[in-house]
Scaffold this active site. Structure first.
Site, PDB file in Angstrom:
ATOM      1  N   LYS A  57       0.825  -1.207   0.000  1.00 40.38           N
ATOM      2  CA  LYS A  57       0.000   0.000   0.000  1.00 40.38           C
ATOM      3  C   LYS A  57       0.867   1.268   0.000  1.00 40.38           C
ATOM      4  O   LYS A  57       0.614   2.200  -0.766  1.00 40.38           O
ATOM      5  CB  LYS A  57      -0.946  -0.013   1.211  1.00 40.38           C
ATOM      6  CG  LYS A  57      -1.943  -1.173   1.203  1.00 40.38           C
ATOM      7  CD  LYS A  57      -2.923  -1.089   2.344  1.00 40.38           C
ATOM      8  CE  LYS A  57      -2.266  -1.309   3.686  1.00 40.38           C
ATOM      9  NZ  LYS A  57      -1.725  -2.685   3.834  1.00 40.38           N
ATOM     10  N   THR A  58       1.877   1.285   0.860  1.00 40.98           N
ATOM     11  CA  THR A  58       2.764   2.448   0.889  1.00 40.98           C
ATOM     12  C   THR A  58       3.522   2.591  -0.426  1.00 40.98           C
ATOM     13  O   THR A  58       3.708   3.703  -0.942  1.00 40.98           O
ATOM     14  CB  THR A  58       3.762   2.323   2.057  1.00 40.98           C
ATOM     15  OG1 THR A  58       3.030   2.210   3.287  1.00 40.98           O
ATOM     16  CG2 THR A  58       4.680   3.538   2.117  1.00 40.98           C
ATOM     17  N   ASP A  86      -1.408   6.863   6.199  1.00 45.65           N
ATOM     18  CA  ASP A  86      -1.382   5.441   6.536  1.00 45.65           C
ATOM     19  C   ASP A  86      -2.286   5.193   7.748  1.00 45.65           C
ATOM     20  O   ASP A  86      -2.435   6.064   8.610  1.00 45.65           O
ATOM     21  CB  ASP A  86       0.052   5.023   6.851  1.00 45.65           C
ATOM     22  CG  ASP A  86       0.233   3.518   6.784  1.00 45.65           C
ATOM     23  OD1 ASP A  86      -0.690   2.812   6.319  1.00 45.65           O
ATOM     24  OD2 ASP A  86       1.303   3.032   7.199  1.00 45.65           O
ATOM     25  N   THR A 140      -5.580  -1.205   7.041  1.00 39.10           N
ATOM     26  CA  THR A 140      -5.604  -2.662   7.180  1.00 39.10           C
ATOM     27  C   THR A 140      -6.972  -3.133   7.650  1.00 39.10           C
ATOM     28  O   THR A 140      -7.212  -4.346   7.702  1.00 39.10           O
ATOM     29  CB  THR A 140      -4.540  -3.124   8.190  1.00 39.10           C
ATOM     30  OG1 THR A 140      -4.736  -2.443   9.438  1.00 39.10           O
ATOM     31  CG2 THR A 140      -3.139  -2.815   7.669  1.00 39.10           C
ATOM     32  N   ARG A 159       6.692  -8.266   1.940  1.00 34.84           N
ATOM     33  CA  ARG A 159       7.564  -7.780   3.017  1.00 34.84           C
ATOM     34  C   ARG A 159       8.227  -8.943   3.739  1.00 34.84           C
ATOM     35  O   ARG A 159       9.417  -8.884   4.063  1.00 34.84           O
ATOM     36  CB  ARG A 159       6.758  -6.922   3.997  1.00 34.84           C
ATOM     37  CG  ARG A 159       7.593  -6.414   5.186  1.00 34.84           C
ATOM     38  CD  ARG A 159       6.771  -5.525   6.086  1.00 34.84           C
ATOM     39  NE  ARG A 159       6.420  -4.283   5.391  1.00 34.84           N
ATOM     40  CZ  ARG A 159       5.376  -3.532   5.712  1.00 34.84           C
ATOM     41  NH1 ARG A 159       4.569  -3.905   6.677  1.00 34.84           N
ATOM     42  NH2 ARG A 159       5.146  -2.408   5.055  1.00 34.84           N
TER      43      ARG A 159
END
Length: 369
Positions: free
Chosen positions: A72-73, A117, A166, A225
């Protein structure tokens, strides 16, 4: 419920630590063509950005939702790059007052991308201010108190808000409806993670065999990640053992040393399954009792270990508590109870939402084995 935090030194925790962010920044793709996975979201987002460029106007506000670690980032940074616009980064927890948001909004330049975020954690007063800013590009600054208070309208330059969450279900409807585009990111399959790992290995100047890439990807829980983190752990292991080309045996040895098994389970995950199967006969057992059995807090078991175990079909939630599935017994190399008894236990999964019992707590009428 509080937000999950990284638990100890878990290699398979999808949340990032402070030390990892600088490394992640170097590995992030810079444009949509380099971004791996999420084909539907990538295609739709590309269309939104191209249309805004043809209109010569800032892109519509974008909401990105999905579990942590899926990009997302990275997509927010790509949006700013594709639009050739500056990027401002903040987070929901950092904006607890309307004045905090007003200070950020008033300093934006035309066309700037504002990335928030964990936007679902923004305070209610700031959220109400955000409604007007997103829709009308203005905010009302309240001066004074009581009967003498006045509202001074402040015009804002057109900007693009990119929100990441999230927990999309925690967003208020009016806020969610003001986003022009909403994209939900899904977990990656092994082939997509192999592509992520190949790109990262090239940037880290690592040499791996094809089977080694597959081995790491299969233990990464469908999360880029985690895949990049495991790749760095394998790199460290190979460096210490003076291995220049990492084959599948070396990757397996490195990941086994870090207690990440072939399905991506770590020590905590296996402890939960072993307690459920060996101490409680496969369940059902209450969450708090299960947490005591593994020596962890209830919230840790519920938010850190349980989601992946449920997603993998290794653990089930019933009105009477948690139960181990047949796949859990098989993964641990144990013999499952009688099939009929196990089937009766698992049949309650479909009615858990209709029962008045709370599967998150111990049921006083349920024997604790």
């Amino acid at each position: 419920m509080t937000e999950p935090t990284p638990h100890g030194d878990r290699q398979v925790d999808a949340t990032s630590t402070a030390e990892e962010r600088e490394l992640e920044a170097a590995l992030r793709p810079k444009n949509l063509d380099e971004f791996v996975g999420q084909p539907r979201v990538r295609q739709q987002l590309s269309l939104v950005l191209q249309a805004s460029q043809l209109r010569q106007a800032p892109a519509e506000h974008v909401l990105l939702s999905g579990p942590p670690g899926l990009g997302k980032t990275t997509l927010a940074m790509i949006i700013a790059q594709e639009m050739n616009a500056p990027l401002r980064i903040s987070s929901g927890p950092a904006i607890q007052h309307a004045g905090d948001l007003a200070a950020i909004l008033s300093s934006l330049t035309e066309g700037e991308v504002l990335f928030l975020d964990e936007i679902h954690r923004i305070s209610r007063t700031a959220e109400e201010m955000l409604y007007m800013a997103m829709e009308d590009f203005r905010v009302d600054i309240i001066v004074g108190k009581g009967a003498g208070a006045t509202a001074i309208p402040l015009e804002l330059p057109p900007f693009t808000l990119v929100g990441a969450t999230t927990r999309a279900g925690l967003l208020q409807g009016p806020l969610r409806d003001r986003f022009g585009f909403t994209g939900h990111l899904e977990f990656y399959d092994v082939d997509e993670l192999v592509l992520v790992l190949r790109r990262s290995a090239m940037m880290l100047d690592l040499r791996l065999s094809p089977d080694a890439f597959v081995e790491i990807a299969s233990r990464s829980r469908g999360t880029p990640r985690i895949a990049n983190r495991l790749l760095r752990r394998v790199r460290d292991w190979a460096l210490v053992h003076q291995i220049h080309t990492i084959d599948v045996a070396a990757a397996q040895a490195a990941l086994d040393m870090y207690e990440v098994d072939e399905r991506g389970l770590d020590r905590l995950d296996r402890a939960v399954l072993e307690a459920l199967c060996l101490k409680f006969g496969g369940g059902p057992v209450g969450l708090s009792t299960l947490a005591i059995a593994v020596g962890e807090e209830v919230e840790t078991v519920e938010t850190v270990a349980e989601p992946y175990l449920v997603r993998e079909g290794l653990l089930g939630r019933t009105p009477r508590g948690r139960v181990a599935t047949a796949a859990a017994w098989e993964h641990l190399g144990l013999r499952a109870p009688d099939d009929a008894q196990q089937g009766q236990r698992m049949s309650t999964r479909n009615v858990s939402d209709q029962s008045g019992a709370n599967p998150d707590q111990d049921n006083p009428e349920t024997p604790l084995w």
